[in-house]
Design an enzyme around this catalytic site. Structure first.
Site, PDB file in Angstrom:
ATOM      1  N   ASP A  55      -5.884   9.494   8.158  1.00  0.00           N
ATOM      2  CA  ASP A  55      -4.831   8.574   8.600  1.00  0.00           C
ATOM      3  C   ASP A  55      -5.434   7.482   9.480  1.00  0.00           C
ATOM      4  O   ASP A  55      -6.402   7.739  10.203  1.00  0.00           O
ATOM      5  CB  ASP A  55      -3.773   9.345   9.401  1.00  0.00           C
ATOM      6  CG  ASP A  55      -2.399   8.690   9.317  1.00  0.00           C
ATOM      7  OD1 ASP A  55      -1.500   9.276   8.699  1.00  0.00           O
ATOM      8  OD2 ASP A  55      -2.237   7.578   9.866  1.00  0.00           O
ATOM      9  N   GLY A  60       1.617   6.786  11.962  1.00  0.00           N
ATOM     10  CA  GLY A  60       1.502   8.222  12.203  1.00  0.00           C
ATOM     11  C   GLY A  60       0.922   8.488  13.585  1.00  0.00           C
ATOM     12  O   GLY A  60       0.516   7.568  14.290  1.00  0.00           O
ATOM     13  N   LEU A  85     -13.696   6.432   0.606  1.00  0.00           N
ATOM     14  CA  LEU A  85     -13.782   7.695   1.344  1.00  0.00           C
ATOM     15  C   LEU A  85     -14.565   8.683   0.494  1.00  0.00           C
ATOM     16  O   LEU A  85     -14.371   8.732  -0.732  1.00  0.00           O
ATOM     17  CB  LEU A  85     -12.357   8.224   1.584  1.00  0.00           C
ATOM     18  CG  LEU A  85     -12.203   9.570   2.273  1.00  0.00           C
ATOM     19  CD1 LEU A  85     -12.573   9.452   3.760  1.00  0.00           C
ATOM     20  CD2 LEU A  85     -10.751  10.077   2.159  1.00  0.00           C
ATOM     21  N   LEU A  95      -0.418   9.711   0.317  1.00  0.00           N
ATOM     22  CA  LEU A  95       0.834   9.338   0.993  1.00  0.00           C
ATOM     23  C   LEU A  95       0.663   8.129   1.908  1.00  0.00           C
ATOM     24  O   LEU A  95       1.647   7.628   2.464  1.00  0.00           O
ATOM     25  CB  LEU A  95       1.339  10.519   1.844  1.00  0.00           C
ATOM     26  CG  LEU A  95       2.272  11.535   1.201  1.00  0.00           C
ATOM     27  CD1 LEU A  95       1.657  12.216  -0.006  1.00  0.00           C
ATOM     28  CD2 LEU A  95       2.664  12.598   2.229  1.00  0.00           C
ATOM     29  N   LYS A 113      -2.435  -4.143   0.358  1.00  0.00           N
ATOM     30  CA  LYS A 113      -3.814  -3.621   0.269  1.00  0.00           C
ATOM     31  C   LYS A 113      -3.808  -2.105   0.302  1.00  0.00           C
ATOM     32  O   LYS A 113      -4.545  -1.446  -0.435  1.00  0.00           O
ATOM     33  CB  LYS A 113      -4.647  -4.117   1.465  1.00  0.00           C
ATOM     34  CG  LYS A 113      -5.210  -5.506   1.302  1.00  0.00           C
ATOM     35  CD  LYS A 113      -6.166  -5.742   2.468  1.00  0.00           C
ATOM     36  CE  LYS A 113      -6.590  -7.170   2.552  1.00  0.00           C
ATOM     37  NZ  LYS A 113      -7.302  -7.461   3.792  1.00  0.00           N
ATOM     38  N   THR A 114      -2.994  -1.531   1.188  1.00  0.00           N
ATOM     39  CA  THR A 114      -2.940  -0.058   1.292  1.00  0.00           C
ATOM     40  C   THR A 114      -2.489   0.535  -0.031  1.00  0.00           C
ATOM     41  O   THR A 114      -3.065   1.514  -0.517  1.00  0.00           O
ATOM     42  CB  THR A 114      -1.998   0.366   2.434  1.00  0.00           C
ATOM     43  OG1 THR A 114      -2.558  -0.084   3.666  1.00  0.00           O
ATOM     44  CG2 THR A 114      -1.821   1.874   2.491  1.00  0.00           C
ATOM     45  N   TYR A 167       5.813  -4.085  -0.537  1.00  0.00           N
ATOM     46  CA  TYR A 167       5.943  -2.628  -0.710  1.00  0.00           C
ATOM     47  C   TYR A 167       6.309  -2.305  -2.156  1.00  0.00           C
ATOM     48  O   TYR A 167       5.620  -1.511  -2.815  1.00  0.00           O
ATOM     49  CB  TYR A 167       7.025  -2.134   0.244  1.00  0.00           C
ATOM     50  CG  TYR A 167       7.232  -0.637   0.278  1.00  0.00           C
ATOM     51  CD1 TYR A 167       6.308   0.211   0.887  1.00  0.00           C
ATOM     52  CD2 TYR A 167       8.389  -0.069  -0.255  1.00  0.00           C
ATOM     53  CE1 TYR A 167       6.525   1.591   0.950  1.00  0.00           C
ATOM     54  CE2 TYR A 167       8.615   1.300  -0.193  1.00  0.00           C
ATOM     55  CZ  TYR A 167       7.679   2.132   0.412  1.00  0.00           C
ATOM     56  OH  TYR A 167       7.898   3.487   0.469  1.00  0.00           O
ATOM     57  N   THR A 197      14.250   9.895   2.306  1.00  0.00           N
ATOM     58  CA  THR A 197      14.082  11.232   2.860  1.00  0.00           C
ATOM     59  C   THR A 197      14.107  11.137   4.385  1.00  0.00           C
ATOM     60  O   THR A 197      13.621  10.156   4.950  1.00  0.00           O
ATOM     61  CB  THR A 197      12.760  11.837   2.356  1.00  0.00           C
ATOM     62  OG1 THR A 197      12.821  11.872   0.926  1.00  0.00           O
ATOM     63  CG2 THR A 197      12.529  13.235   2.872  1.00  0.00           C
TER      64      THR A 197
HETATM   65  P1  NAD Z   1       5.154   7.138   7.524  1.00  0.00           P
HETATM   66  O1  NAD Z   1       5.074   5.704   7.882  1.00  0.00           O
HETATM   67  O2  NAD Z   1       5.730   8.085   8.521  1.00  0.00           O
HETATM   68  O3  NAD Z   1       3.734   7.709   7.100  1.00  0.00           O
HETATM   69  C1  NAD Z   1       2.745   6.929   6.498  1.00  0.00           C
HETATM   70  C2  NAD Z   1       1.407   7.355   7.063  1.00  0.00           C
HETATM   71  O4  NAD Z   1       0.374   6.597   6.425  1.00  0.00           O
HETATM   72  C3  NAD Z   1       1.287   7.088   8.561  1.00  0.00           C
HETATM   73  O5  NAD Z   1       0.743   8.203   9.202  1.00  0.00           O
HETATM   74  C4  NAD Z   1       0.357   5.890   8.633  1.00  0.00           C
HETATM   75  O6  NAD Z   1      -0.350   5.810   9.858  1.00  0.00           O
HETATM   76  C5  NAD Z   1      -0.524   6.113   7.428  1.00  0.00           C
HETATM   77  N1  NAD Z   1      -1.157   4.904   6.895  1.00  0.00           N
HETATM   78  C6  NAD Z   1      -0.588   3.705   6.645  1.00  0.00           C
HETATM   79  N2  NAD Z   1      -1.486   2.865   6.135  1.00  0.00           N
HETATM   80  C7  NAD Z   1      -2.670   3.550   6.057  1.00  0.00           C
HETATM   81  C8  NAD Z   1      -3.962   3.225   5.604  1.00  0.00           C
HETATM   82  N3  NAD Z   1      -4.258   2.013   5.139  1.00  0.00           N
HETATM   83  N4  NAD Z   1      -4.924   4.170   5.674  1.00  0.00           N
HETATM   84  C9  NAD Z   1      -4.664   5.405   6.165  1.00  0.00           C
HETATM   85  N5  NAD Z   1      -3.444   5.772   6.611  1.00  0.00           N
HETATM   86  C10 NAD Z   1      -2.461   4.849   6.542  1.00  0.00           C
HETATM   87  O7  NAD Z   1       5.986   7.203   6.159  1.00  0.00           O
HETATM   88  P2  NAD Z   1       6.546   8.467   5.358  1.00  0.00           P
HETATM   89  O8  NAD Z   1       8.013   8.392   5.368  1.00  0.00           O
HETATM   90  O9  NAD Z   1       5.881   9.685   5.820  1.00  0.00           O
HETATM   91  O10 NAD Z   1       6.067   8.095   3.894  1.00  0.00           O
HETATM   92  C11 NAD Z   1       4.917   8.690   3.310  1.00  0.00           C
HETATM   93  C12 NAD Z   1       4.741   8.163   1.895  1.00  0.00           C
HETATM   94  O11 NAD Z   1       5.908   8.453   1.124  1.00  0.00           O
HETATM   95  C13 NAD Z   1       4.540   6.655   1.832  1.00  0.00           C
HETATM   96  O12 NAD Z   1       3.592   6.371   0.832  1.00  0.00           O
HETATM   97  C14 NAD Z   1       5.893   6.134   1.420  1.00  0.00           C
HETATM   98  O13 NAD Z   1       5.792   4.943   0.674  1.00  0.00           O
HETATM   99  C15 NAD Z   1       6.419   7.266   0.540  1.00  0.00           C
HETATM  100  N6  NAD Z   1       7.880   7.274   0.534  1.00  0.00           N
HETATM  101  C16 NAD Z   1       8.589   7.765   1.605  1.00  0.00           C
HETATM  102  C17 NAD Z   1       9.963   7.734   1.563  1.00  0.00           C
HETATM  103  C18 NAD Z   1      10.803   8.285   2.693  1.00  0.00           C
HETATM  104  O14 NAD Z   1      12.033   8.213   2.609  1.00  0.00           O
HETATM  105  N7  NAD Z   1      10.253   8.853   3.729  1.00  0.00           N
HETATM  106  C19 NAD Z   1      10.645   7.202   0.445  1.00  0.00           C
HETATM  107  C20 NAD Z   1       9.883   6.694  -0.596  1.00  0.00           C
HETATM  108  C21 NAD Z   1       8.506   6.755  -0.557  1.00  0.00           C
END
Ligand code: NAD
Ligand code: UDP
Length: 340
Positions: A55, A60, A85, A95, A113-114, A167, A197
């Site tokens: 992360d 996070g 990595l 994720l 980019k991510t 996004y 979620t």
């Molecule tokens: P979140 O923002 O809580 O978690 C994302 C995590 O990714 C964070 O810990 C962040 O620091 C890390 N991160 C971001 N960019 C990064 C990078 N370049 N390198 C390394 N780490 C990086 O979001 P979440 O709700 O836990 O979502 C997790 C995944 O699920 C995401 O990919 C999101 O698109 C997908 N998603 C979530 C939901 C939801 O409702 N929670 C819905 C659709 C999709």
């Protein structure tokens, strides 16, 4: 085993340990310090697996991993997945990506980019180490949908140049990459399209609707409804979603999805606000704020595919999940729970 000779019982114990080792996998979770990722880390550790969490801590935090950090089967690496990595694992869950509109719009170029460079790096890793890889995709690939509920064969209605595009289009391109890597390199990929979620460990200032409304209600502050509140979402409790992830990763070799993971019960945003006021006993009032650009009007998953192919469906009704989430935020706001 008291009645067996010492050597035989030792042999049996070794065999059991060996079998456990065979079942126990090394799993990489990118974005593992985030909301969903931290729940997935905890669940995999509880299942006896070794977890490598990667992360960059954009959204996070280590606090989300408080229960994992002391576990000898857990490893945390600070790393941005837009850079390559090199690790050796058996499975990868990708994720990493901010999920809240407020956060993914903060640095939209980094968001794309991510999603895109990150996917290329993680797919390259998966290819090299021959590991199955699961992508956390999103209902946003359907954009502001014209068909309802959304099935996986619907191609979507997405603005390529709006404020949500970094996004939506980033995640769409990531899906393209996952399927091209699968076709071109014969890799095992699995794509989950996650619908809204919620649950403990969402950030209180996350900007997403469930956390915003609960925090506002607990502080008896006005609840900010964007637009008139008739737009709909369907809300899946985090434990159900994690079950869905595990079911998808455990699906047979060659099963790719995409598969919708979400709760198919639809609520308007105003209904959600009223339910949260009721559950918190809050004196908050409702206030209307301008609707953000490209905000989808209706969203609800058709989960027939998940039911039939994975035997998965969510079991936690919204009111029950909200009670648990409210309990978490109540403790957080009163200092009994820590956050990053
Ligand atoms: P979140 O923002 O809580 O978690 C994302 C995590 O990714 C964070 O810990 C962040 O620091 C890390 N991160 C971001 N960019 C990064 C990078 N370049 N390198 C390394 N780490 C990086 O979001 P979440 O709700 O836990 O979502 C997790 C995944 O699920 C995401 O990919 C999101 O698109 C997908 N998603 C979530 C939901 C939801 O409702 N929670 C819905 C659709 C999709
Ligand atoms: N929303 C709202 N008030 C808030 C936060 C969000 O009315 O304080 C609305 C938002 O406009 C959207 C819905 O709630 O219609 C869900 O928003 P969220 O950011 O949680 O997720 P997404 O739009 O990505 O589904």
């Amino acid at each position: 085993m008291g009645f067996l000779p010492y050597g035989v019982s030792c042999g049996i114990i070794c065999l059991v340990i060996e079998m456990k080792k065979i079942d126990s996998k090394q799993v990489l979770i990118t974005g593992g310090a985030g909301f969903l990722g931290s729940h997935l880390c905890a669940r995999l550790l509880a299942g006896g697996h070794e977890v490598v969490c990667v992360d960059n801590f954009f959204t996070g935090s280590k606090a989300n991993l408080a229960d994992c950090l002391g576990n000898p089967r857990f490893e945390l690496i600070r790393h941005d997945i837009t850079f390559p990595l090199y690790v050796e694992v058996d499975e990868i869950y990708n994720l990493a990506c901010p999920a809240s509109p407020v956060h993914y719009q903060y640095d939209p170029v980094q968001t794309t980019k991510t999603s895109v460079h990150g996917a290329i790096n993680m797919l390259g890793l998966a290819r090299r180490i021959k590991a199955p890889i699961l992508q956390a995709s999103t209902s946003e690939v359907y954009g502001d949908p014209e068909v309802h509920p959304q099935r996986e064969d619907y191609w979507g209605h997405v603005n390529p140049i709006g404020i949500r595009s970094c996004y939506d289009e980033g995640k769409r391109c990531a899906e393209t990459l996952f399927f091209d890597y699968s076709r071109q390199h014969g890799m095992s990929v699995k794509v989950a399209r996650i619908f809204n979620t919620y649950g403990p460990r969402m950030l209180p200032d996350d900007g997403r609707v469930v956390s915003n409304f609960i925090v506002q209600a607990l502080q008896n502050q006005p609840i900010t409804i964007y637009g008139n509140g008739t737009q709909t979402r369907s809300f899946c409790y985090v434990d159900d979603l994690i079950d869905g992830f595990l079911a998808l990763m455990g699906s047979p070799e060659g099963y790719t999805g995409p598969v919708n993971l979400g709760n198919p019960t639809e609520f308007s945003i105003k209904e959600l606000a009223l339910m949260i006021i009721e559950e918190t006993g809050s004196s908050s009032t409702l206030v209307n704020r301008p609707l953000p650009g490209d905000d989808p009007v209706r969203r609800c998953p058709d989960i027939t595919r998940a039911r039939e192919d994975l035997g998965w469906e969510p079991g936690v009704p919204l009111r029950q999940g909200l009670k648990k989430t409210i309990h978490y935020f109540d403790r957080l706001l009163s200092g009994q729970e820590s956050f990053g």
